[in-house]
Design an enzyme around this catalytic site. Structure first.
Site, PDB file in Angstrom:
ATOM      1  N   ARG A  46       0.823  -1.216   0.000  1.00 33.54           N
ATOM      2  CA  ARG A  46       0.000   0.000   0.000  1.00 33.54           C
ATOM      3  C   ARG A  46       0.858   1.269   0.000  1.00 33.54           C
ATOM      4  O   ARG A  46       0.385   2.354  -0.331  1.00 33.54           O
ATOM      5  CB  ARG A  46      -0.923  -0.003   1.234  1.00 33.54           C
ATOM      6  CG  ARG A  46      -2.110   0.947   1.090  1.00 33.54           C
ATOM      7  CD  ARG A  46      -3.024   0.945   2.313  1.00 33.54           C
ATOM      8  NE  ARG A  46      -2.466   1.673   3.433  1.00 33.54           N
ATOM      9  CZ  ARG A  46      -2.096   1.150   4.598  1.00 33.54           C
ATOM     10  NH1 ARG A  46      -2.220  -0.153   4.835  1.00 33.54           N
ATOM     11  NH2 ARG A  46      -1.594   1.899   5.551  1.00 33.54           N
ATOM     12  N   TYR A  99     -17.128  18.958 -13.738  1.00 33.61           N
ATOM     13  CA  TYR A  99     -17.575  17.585 -13.513  1.00 33.61           C
ATOM     14  C   TYR A  99     -18.355  17.493 -12.192  1.00 33.61           C
ATOM     15  O   TYR A  99     -17.826  17.837 -11.126  1.00 33.61           O
ATOM     16  CB  TYR A  99     -16.353  16.669 -13.478  1.00 33.61           C
ATOM     17  CG  TYR A  99     -16.704  15.209 -13.389  1.00 33.61           C
ATOM     18  CD1 TYR A  99     -17.539  14.624 -14.331  1.00 33.61           C
ATOM     19  CD2 TYR A  99     -16.220  14.414 -12.362  1.00 33.61           C
ATOM     20  CE1 TYR A  99     -17.879  13.286 -14.257  1.00 33.61           C
ATOM     21  CE2 TYR A  99     -16.548  13.067 -12.278  1.00 33.61           C
ATOM     22  CZ  TYR A  99     -17.379  12.519 -13.231  1.00 33.61           C
ATOM     23  OH  TYR A  99     -17.723  11.196 -13.157  1.00 33.61           O
ATOM     24  N   ASP A 168      -7.772  20.844 -12.825  1.00 33.73           N
ATOM     25  CA  ASP A 168      -8.166  19.545 -13.369  1.00 33.73           C
ATOM     26  C   ASP A 168      -7.798  19.558 -14.853  1.00 33.73           C
ATOM     27  O   ASP A 168      -8.405  20.257 -15.659  1.00 33.73           O
ATOM     28  CB  ASP A 168      -9.680  19.334 -13.162  1.00 33.73           C
ATOM     29  CG  ASP A 168     -10.118  17.937 -13.585  1.00 33.73           C
ATOM     30  OD1 ASP A 168      -9.538  17.407 -14.557  1.00 33.73           O
ATOM     31  OD2 ASP A 168     -11.043  17.396 -12.961  1.00 33.73           O
ATOM     32  N   LYS A 193      -9.413   9.070 -19.123  1.00 37.19           N
ATOM     33  CA  LYS A 193      -9.868   9.654 -20.397  1.00 37.19           C
ATOM     34  C   LYS A 193      -8.729   9.645 -21.421  1.00 37.19           C
ATOM     35  O   LYS A 193      -8.187   8.599 -21.714  1.00 37.19           O
ATOM     36  CB  LYS A 193     -10.403  11.064 -20.143  1.00 37.19           C
ATOM     37  CG  LYS A 193     -11.273  11.197 -18.907  1.00 37.19           C
ATOM     38  CD  LYS A 193     -12.601  10.517 -19.056  1.00 37.19           C
ATOM     39  CE  LYS A 193     -13.385  10.634 -17.761  1.00 37.19           C
ATOM     40  NZ  LYS A 193     -14.497   9.713 -17.693  1.00 37.19           N
TER      41      LYS A 193
HETATM   42  C1  LIG Z   1     -13.013  16.657 -15.685  1.00 43.76           C
HETATM   43  C2  LIG Z   1     -13.103  15.370 -14.937  1.00 43.76           C
HETATM   44  N1  LIG Z   1     -12.440  15.223 -13.782  1.00 43.76           N
HETATM   45  C3  LIG Z   1     -12.505  14.068 -13.075  1.00 43.76           C
HETATM   46  C4  LIG Z   1     -13.253  13.012 -13.505  1.00 43.76           C
HETATM   47  C5  LIG Z   1     -13.332  11.752 -12.676  1.00 43.76           C
HETATM   48  O1  LIG Z   1     -12.529  10.774 -13.231  1.00 43.76           O
HETATM   49  P1  LIG Z   1     -12.709   9.211 -12.911  1.00 43.76           P
HETATM   50  O2  LIG Z   1     -13.930   8.748 -13.591  1.00 43.76           O
HETATM   51  O3  LIG Z   1     -11.435   8.611 -13.442  1.00 43.76           O
HETATM   52  O4  LIG Z   1     -12.808   9.085 -11.415  1.00 43.76           O
HETATM   53  C6  LIG Z   1     -13.951  13.100 -14.706  1.00 43.76           C
HETATM   54  C7  LIG Z   1     -14.769  11.970 -15.193  1.00 43.76           C
HETATM   55  O5  LIG Z   1     -15.485  12.083 -16.169  1.00 43.76           O
HETATM   56  C8  LIG Z   1     -13.887  14.311 -15.438  1.00 43.76           C
HETATM   57  O6  LIG Z   1     -14.558  14.485 -16.580  1.00 43.76           O
END
Ligand SMILES: Cc1ncc(COP(=O)(O)O)c(C=O)c1O
Length: 377
Positions: A46, A99, A168, A193
């Site tokens: 871990r 998001y 982000d 993504k």
């Molecule tokens: C801009 C953005 N940040 C974070 C996330 C979260 O990512 P995850 O699905 O890998 O937890 C997403 C998911 O669509 C996203 O579009």
């Protein structure tokens, strides 16, 4: 070795040695041989894993970070920053148009004595919102509306208030935009993504400009145990080598799709930051190298949007973006976004441009009518 494509191909690889493989394979280990007083980098599964370290080195190189920590998903990375780096009395600015799950974590912060200030991805609104903040999380371009803010300007204002700035970077990837070079303290992302790009891995990371900040995030991961599997980390590093190639094809496809949609009667609200004429283009062009795979647009109503998605033959109906397969969805089928019922989030993949455009054109013809039918009727 400074060009992006070259860096992406070689990032995080071990030094060449006779008989060695180019990249190390995944190390599956819950524990390691460890005698006497604990010492060395690998003590328990871990705490650390060599496959994570390979990926962290690679992502850190692309983000130009002093320290990078990988997580099993983007939300685990976001939660580590929002929960692990805040305490009661803090004020956190979160994107009101980003998001939705990020705001969901914000709701937990509010219950723990942290003031959450939602704000649109907009320079003027952010200039107000950062006053007195301790942590500012930006999402630019935002998902799903593709709004863009001036990261360098907002980071400077937030820093003058003493706030940490996190961006982000999911949609852009580190080859599309380098938030740390623009002044942010943290660049974090869902690697699920475009970074990994094959729709087969969940992953996230936090990359920090300050090594001490990265160590705080690493300590949080070690404590709370949100760690990625070695197989996922290995797959992610393997995908990085083609990141620039994928982004280049996706950039061409996204622009071509946005142009096709913008000329199409019945389609409104076309957004893509790479399209000259998009309200976000000037700011995006100043801070981004690739503008991402997502194109947003609005069809007249829910029924038309659903018929359009059903008529697509090549494009998958799915809720993600950034992958090599083109995919689209009616975003309003999920709660949390302030968008019209006919809003489509479309992520172009790496298919041939002509095939992709032909599929979208035939689906639009079926749902909105052909040019001849419109002339007739
Ligand atoms: C801009 C953005 N940040 C974070 C996330 C979260 O990512 P995850 O699905 O890998 O937890 C997403 C998911 O669509 C996203 O579009």
């Amino acid at each position: 070795m400074t060009s992006d494509g070259t860096r992406a191909v070689h990032a995080g690889l071990p030094p060449a040695r006779p008989g060695g493989s180019f990249a190390a394979g995944p190390v599956f280990a819950a524990t390691y041989h460890l005698s006497g007083d604990p010492s060395g980098p690998y003590q328990y599964g871990r705490f650390a894993n060599p496959t994570w370290v390979g990926l962290e080195n690679a992502v850190g190189e692309l983000e130009e970070a002093a320290g990078t920590v990988v997580f099993p998903s983007g939300m685990a990375a976001i939660s580590a920053v929002l929960i692990g780096l805040t305490e009661p009395g803090d004020t956190v600015v979160l994107p009101s148009d980003g998001y939705p799950a990020t705001r969901g974590v914000g709701a937990h912060l509010a219950a723990r004595g942290v003031t959450v200030r939602p704000c649109r991805t907009d320079n003027e609104a952010l200039a107000e919102a950062v006053r007195g903040a301790t942590l500012v999380l930006l999402e630019s371009p935002s998902n799903p509306g593709l709004e863009v803010c001036d990261l360098a300007r907002v980071a400077e204002l937030a820093h003058s208030e003493g706030a940490l700035v996190a961006v982000d970077n999911t949609l852009a990837t580190p080859l599309g935009q380098r938030p740390l070079a623009l002044g942010a303290d943290i660049s974090l992302a869902s690697g699920t993504k475009a970074l990994t790009g094959h729709s087969d891995v969940l992953l996230g990371y936090v990359a920090a400009a300050d090594p001490a900040l990265a160590e705080r995030v690493r300590a949080w991961r070690t404590l709370t145990g949100g760690v990625p599997g070695p197989m996922e980390a290995w797959l992610a590093q393997r995908s990085l080598a083609t990141l620039q190639l994928r982004l280049e094809r996706q950039a061409a496809n996204a622009l071509a799709l946005a142009e096709l949609l913008a000329d199409r009667p019945g389609v409104t609200g076309v957004r893509h930051p790479g399209r000259p004429g998009d309200p976000a283009h000037a700011v995006a062009a100043a801070q981004m190298r690739y503008f991402g795979s997502v194109v947003a647009f609005v069809l007249p109503d829910q029924d038309t949007a659903e018929r359009f998605l059903g008529a697509l033959e090549l494009v998958f109906e799915s809720t993600s973006f950034g992958g090599v397969h083109s995919m689209a969805e009616r975003r309003g089928r999920w709660p949390g976004d302030d968008i019209p019922p006919g809003f489509i989030r479309f992520s172009v993949g790496c298919e041939d441009t002509a095939d992709l455009l032909a599929d979208v054109a035939q689906a639009l013809d079926k749902t909105l009518g052909t040019a001849a039918e419109r002339a007739d009727g």
